[in-house]
Design an enzyme around this catalytic site. Sequence first.
Site: not given
Ligand code: GLN
Length: 544
Positions: A19, A186, A381, A515, A517
Amino acid sequence: MTRFVFVTGGVVSSLGKGIASAALAALLQARGHTVRMRKLDPYLNVDPGTMSPYQHGEVFITDDGAETDLDLGHYERFTGVHARRSDNATTGRIYSDVIARERRGDYLGATVQVIPHITDAIKEAIVSDTDGYDFVLVEIGGTVGDIESLPFLEAIRQLRNDLGHDQTMCVHLTLLPYIPSAGELKTKPTQHSVKELQNVGLQPQILLCRCDRPIPQTERQKIANFCNVRPEAVIAAPDVDTIYACPITYHQQGMDREVLRYFGLPHETSPDLSRWEKIVRAVREPKGEVRIAVVGKYTALLDSYKSLAEALLHGGIAQDVRVRMNWIDSEELEKDGKIEEHLRGMDGILVPGGFGERGSEGKINAVRYARENNIPFLGICFGMQMAVIECARTLAGLKNASSTEFGPTDEPLVGLMTEWARGTELLRRREGGDLGGTMRVGAYPAKLAENSRVAQVYGKTDIRERHRHRWEVNVHYREVLEKTSLRFSGMSPDGVLPEVVEYPDHPWFIGVQYHPELLSKPFDPHPLFSGFVGAAKQESQNRK
Ligand code: GLN
């Protein structure tokens, strides 16, 4: 000219080197410089892809499909600069490259040694692919004094001579512990840690000192004397309530000014930090609060969900609410009566990514609860895969619906492409034809259905998102599932791989195979997270 800033850490681990590096990069950016960030990890794994989330926290995925250290996520969230495969190297990667070259005979009979062969390979990793950037910040994982970081420090020492001191500098992050009985911060651990660096021929130019209170002038002077730096280069890194305050506090402490001064660059004017001020204000003074249940299986170490937690926070920034995250171990939801107990009163339910069968029934229970109780739901996912299985079991009457990840099944709703598309036109249509059975990692395009909720959330129908999974929702079940109220609202451009599912008759229920995120930024919250948190905000208002 590209300038290299090396960031090392001393005294203890977990001081937030990633960070700190990212915040410095953001400051240099705010002053109009271009930056690139990279991380060198001293462990022997070739990459963190195979490491347990408990060991290493999240594996961060780059657009070009590298499985990397989670600090690269911080780099992207602070700078908006997308990392590449070349931005993370480990001892394992360096050694395996050198050994492969040795086997090929590239060293022409020479004795292959740590110095110069490994150090040369490290230097190559540091400088490769950096053309055109004003600054490259290179973070060295681990703590100085570790045996395994020695080749990296040696490489940096050499590189400072190769490139010149006017093109390279070292920033060292340390800790100034406050000892209550002495009533003092310190400085000795910092002195020792700098001595370790000096022993290997490295003199830091800036010391960034983590501390829980201001550094008195006398202590600052003492550190400067003993560590051979200017007192102005002893920068306090006070504890902050939100990491996004770091660029502002570091600037107040003179960090960016010191770096630019060292390189002989203009540093008298103040950078525009309004981007960070806005973010910090939104985090500190939200107008309301939503409660999100995150039903995962690695909840014992929240670093496993680093990007996810940040993305939820970004969603809160977009919606001007505080996101209170309730981390729930999915196995808990497999026990009698626990579902209601854990999920009642939640404004949103999120089932994140995961691997393996443990806890999967609990996740399926969470999906069902969100669907039946009209609670906003985001499945990511593995979370999307569980949502599809839940739909198949409860709404489509396929009692044995499962994923082949959990073993053989006669209803493989989720399977490897090599299983569910073997020998078919579907698999042949995929570029190369052999994607199945291996991890799908990196950014892939997808097409969203017009008029779907997900297209409305994105405000477009062509998207590109990062993936990391082996299994895929089996498109052969699309028809059966769409006879229920589920919609396949996002597909790979060739129509083969289901990427998004949703229930149009639910207030907000979306499952995505990728994903999201990983792409969210505090200054540019991901639409799925602002949409999800927005729906949760609505839910909490409805409840009142
Ligand atoms: N285990 C699942 C797969 O490989 C989902 C993987 C994950 O959620 N990143 O497809």
